[in-house]
Write an enzyme that holds these catalytic residues in place. Structure first.
Site, short mmCIF file in Angstrom:
data_model
loop_
_atom_site.label_atom_id
_atom_site.label_comp_id
_atom_site.label_asym_id
_atom_site.label_seq_id
_atom_site.Cartn_x
_atom_site.Cartn_y
_atom_site.Cartn_z
N HIS A 156 -46.09 42.83 22.37
CA HIS A 156 -45.08 42.98 21.30
C HIS A 156 -43.66 42.88 21.82
O HIS A 156 -42.73 42.73 21.05
CB HIS A 156 -45.28 44.33 20.59
CG HIS A 156 -46.52 44.36 19.75
ND1 HIS A 156 -46.49 44.21 18.38
CD2 HIS A 156 -47.82 44.49 20.07
CE1 HIS A 156 -47.73 44.26 17.90
NE2 HIS A 156 -48.55 44.44 18.92
N ASP A 364 -35.09 41.77 22.24
CA ASP A 364 -36.13 42.33 21.37
C ASP A 364 -37.29 41.34 21.32
O ASP A 364 -37.06 40.13 21.27
CB ASP A 364 -35.56 42.51 19.95
CG ASP A 364 -36.07 43.77 19.27
OD1 ASP A 364 -37.21 44.17 19.59
OD2 ASP A 364 -35.36 44.34 18.44
P1 ADQ Z 1 -39.84 48.15 17.57
O1 ADQ Z 1 -39.05 48.11 18.84
O2 ADQ Z 1 -40.15 49.49 17.05
O3 ADQ Z 1 -41.18 47.30 17.69
P2 ADQ Z 1 -38.99 46.57 15.12
O4 ADQ Z 1 -39.64 45.26 15.17
O5 ADQ Z 1 -37.59 46.52 14.62
O6 ADQ Z 1 -38.91 47.31 16.52
O7 ADQ Z 1 -39.83 47.48 14.16
C1 ADQ Z 1 -39.40 48.73 13.79
C2 ADQ Z 1 -40.07 49.19 12.51
O8 ADQ Z 1 -39.77 50.55 12.32
C3 ADQ Z 1 -39.54 48.42 11.29
O9 ADQ Z 1 -40.61 48.22 10.41
C4 ADQ Z 1 -38.51 49.38 10.71
O10 ADQ Z 1 -38.35 49.28 9.31
C5 ADQ Z 1 -39.07 50.73 11.09
N1 ADQ Z 1 -37.96 51.67 11.28
C6 ADQ Z 1 -36.95 51.57 12.15
N2 ADQ Z 1 -36.09 52.62 11.98
C7 ADQ Z 1 -36.59 53.38 11.00
C8 ADQ Z 1 -36.17 54.58 10.35
N3 ADQ Z 1 -35.04 55.21 10.65
N4 ADQ Z 1 -36.95 55.08 9.38
C9 ADQ Z 1 -38.08 54.44 9.04
N5 ADQ Z 1 -38.53 53.32 9.60
C10 ADQ Z 1 -37.80 52.78 10.57
C11 ADQ Z 1 -41.84 46.54 18.72
C12 ADQ Z 1 -40.97 45.50 19.43
C13 ADQ Z 1 -40.34 44.55 18.41
C14 ADQ Z 1 -41.45 43.91 17.55
C15 ADQ Z 1 -42.37 44.97 16.99
C16 ADQ Z 1 -43.59 44.34 16.31
O11 ADQ Z 1 -39.96 46.13 20.20
O12 ADQ Z 1 -39.59 43.54 19.05
O13 ADQ Z 1 -40.87 43.20 16.48
O14 ADQ Z 1 -42.87 45.82 18.02
O15 ADQ Z 1 -44.27 43.48 17.17
#
Ligand code: ADQ
Length: 465
Positions: A156, A364
């Site tokens: 990921h 990311d």
């Molecule tokens: P993350 O680093 O966690 O994931 P991201 O892809 O942005 O990053 O996903 C975060 C998820 O958490 C999103 O669905 C977002 O809406 C939710 N989220 C963030 N802040 C929040 C909050 N305050 N309250 C509720 N929900 C919140 C890892 C990798 C990424 C990759 C994903 C999926 O780092 O690059 O995209 O896995 O593979």
């Protein structure tokens, strides 16, 4: 249909998938359809003396099998190797890595133990899908126990270029371990080619036709599978009467007429201090935005027992305090910083109610927030996405305003452009973006990975070094 076994560090409750987001959303349907079993850590830490037992439970045709970690495993496997070495170095931050031999042993030990627990649960025709950097050696450990079922791996987070990977402890063992999988999936073409470059330049690897690569005496398929979101579900969440009310309330309570939104776990890879500095620069360079624009930054805490994470929290609180101290007025607060998780339907409403989505990670894997922001927009009057060119999502989302997140002036200029963009241009960009977000949605991601895995041949075990 073969049974699907999912392995990930944390196991989520699929019955609450829509609210919890993440992998639960991505995998819930596939697990339900394929009598799935989800295996991983239950999130608890027990003392080193407590025997580790497996807990099996069932919810909506999906079984979960979870184990606790003892304190030593947690310190060495989870905090140590996974989050103090692999996470920073795979995000190109070698300066933040803490190399220590004990954590490498802990990472190996937990992978071995997980492999033993999982092997006992397997049926002959199972398909096993392992997720993320916590479990790179899991297939090798399963193969050592005689497991011959198809096993796929999806990373990921980014896979760094060879020059960075060369500085990761045990890199050759990690690279070799990936050759015990039948399919190795990355988020982007760049990650895939970084891995192929490492294997061909530093491990005598050879590319063998389409997506196939041979090294360490084994062949595996490597391919990019960009992860996506459930677009319709997210759109629906952002277009309810409750969402309408939340958006109206947002503007009733503030003088500001525009809102910029940032939503990220509080992680140094997400570029939050640079983002706040860029917002301050917007207020300096374009004073007409004062009293008119608010930055809402929602950042729940994560991994608070890793030192780099408490540093970032302090830095961010200091910065938002300084900006608010300098610019606030009795009827306007420039930065609204919310340090907790927010229900997903509220997030969806906030995305829709914000004129700009500001997604500026320094690095990311993909970044799902960028896709969620697009999915939540009103077709008739869409907002603008300002996106870091170092997010995996930038490979697909070329019609966003792509920025260098380290360059605060450039981000400030992009923000100004987004805030003043005419509706025609916003709509044109949105139309192109929503098409991509739809094309590479979560179903496409899951099914294309699982089809590839189903069609893959069984591997030969890599040579033991
Ligand atoms: P993350 O680093 O966690 O994931 P991201 O892809 O942005 O990053 O996903 C975060 C998820 O958490 C999103 O669905 C977002 O809406 C939710 N989220 C963030 N802040 C929040 C909050 N305050 N309250 C509720 N929900 C919140 C890892 C990798 C990424 C990759 C994903 C999926 O780092 O690059 O995209 O896995 O593979």
């Amino acid at each position: 249909m073969s049974r699907l076994i999912v392995v990930s560090n944390r196991v989520a409750d699929v019955s609450k998938a829509v609210q919890s987001g993440g992998l639960a959303v991505a995998l819930a349907d596939a697990l339900r359809e394929r009598r799935g079993l989800w295996f991983g850590w239950d999130g608890t830490v027990v003392s080193d003396e407590t025997p580790i037992g497996l807990t099996i439970s069932q919810s909506e045709q999906v079984r979960t099998a979870t184990v606790p970690l003892n304190q030593r495993d947690y310190d060495e496997y989870y905090v140590g190797f996974s989050n103090n070495i692999l996470w920073p170095s795979f995000h190109y931050r070698l300066d933040l890595g803490h190399i220590d031999a004990k954590s490498i042993d802990g990472y190996r030990r937990v992978n071995q133990r997980f492999a033993q627990s999982l092997a006992a649960l397997l049926e002959p025709d199972d398909i096993i899908w392992v997720h993320d950097y916590h479990f790179i050696p899991l297939a090798a450990e399963l193969r050592a126990l005689g497991v011959r079922q198809r096993i796929g791996f999806f990373l990921h987070i980014p896979f760094p270029p060879p020059d960075i990977f060369l500085a990761v402890p045990e890199r050759q063992w990690l690279a070799r371990s990936l050759f015990s999988y039948d399919v190795v999936g990355f988020q982007t073409a760049v990650d895939t080619s970084n891995f192929i470059r490492y294997v061909t330049e530093h491990a005598d690897g050879e590319e063998k036709g389409e997506n196939s690569i041979t090294a360490f005496g084994a062949t595996t398929k490597v391919q990019a599978f960009p992860i996506g979101i459930d677009v319709d579900a997210f759109y629906a969440m952002s277009h309810t009467p409750k969402a309408d009310e939340q958006i109206q309330r947002l503007y009733r309570r503030s003088m500001a007429s525009s809102q910029v939104i940032g939503v990220d776990r509080l992680d140094y890879s997400k570029g939050l201090p640079d983002r706040l500095r860029a917002f301050r620069r917007l207020l300096e360079l374009y004073p007409e935005n004062r009293k008119m624009v608010t930055l809402m930054q929602i950042s729940p805490p994560t991994r608070e027992d890793v030192a780099a994470y408490s540093d970032i929290r302090q830095e961010l609180e200091g910065l938002s305090g300084a900006i608010n101290g300098e610019y606030s007025d009795f009827d306007w607060t420039p930065v609204r910083y919310i340090h907790r998780a927010v229900p997903r339907d509220t997030l969806a409403a906030l995305f829709r109610g914000s004129q700009v989505g500001l997604v500026t990670p320094l690095r990311d894997g993909m970044n799902l927030v960028a896709k969620e922001y697009i999915a939540a927009q009103d077709e008739e009057d869409p907002g603008v996405l300002v996106l870091s060119r170092f997010a995996g999502a930038a490979e697909e989302l070329a019609e966003a305003l792509l920025v260098n997140p380290y360059d605060t002036d450039e981000v400030a200029q992009a923000l100004q452009r987004a805030l003043t963009m005419k509706k025609d241009e916003r709509s044109e960009r949105y139309d192109a973006l929503i098409k991509r977000v739809r094309k590479h949605d979560v179903k496409n991601w899951r099914e294309s990975f699982l089809n590839e895995l189903r069609d893959s041949r069984h591997p030969t075990s890599p040579e033991t070094a």
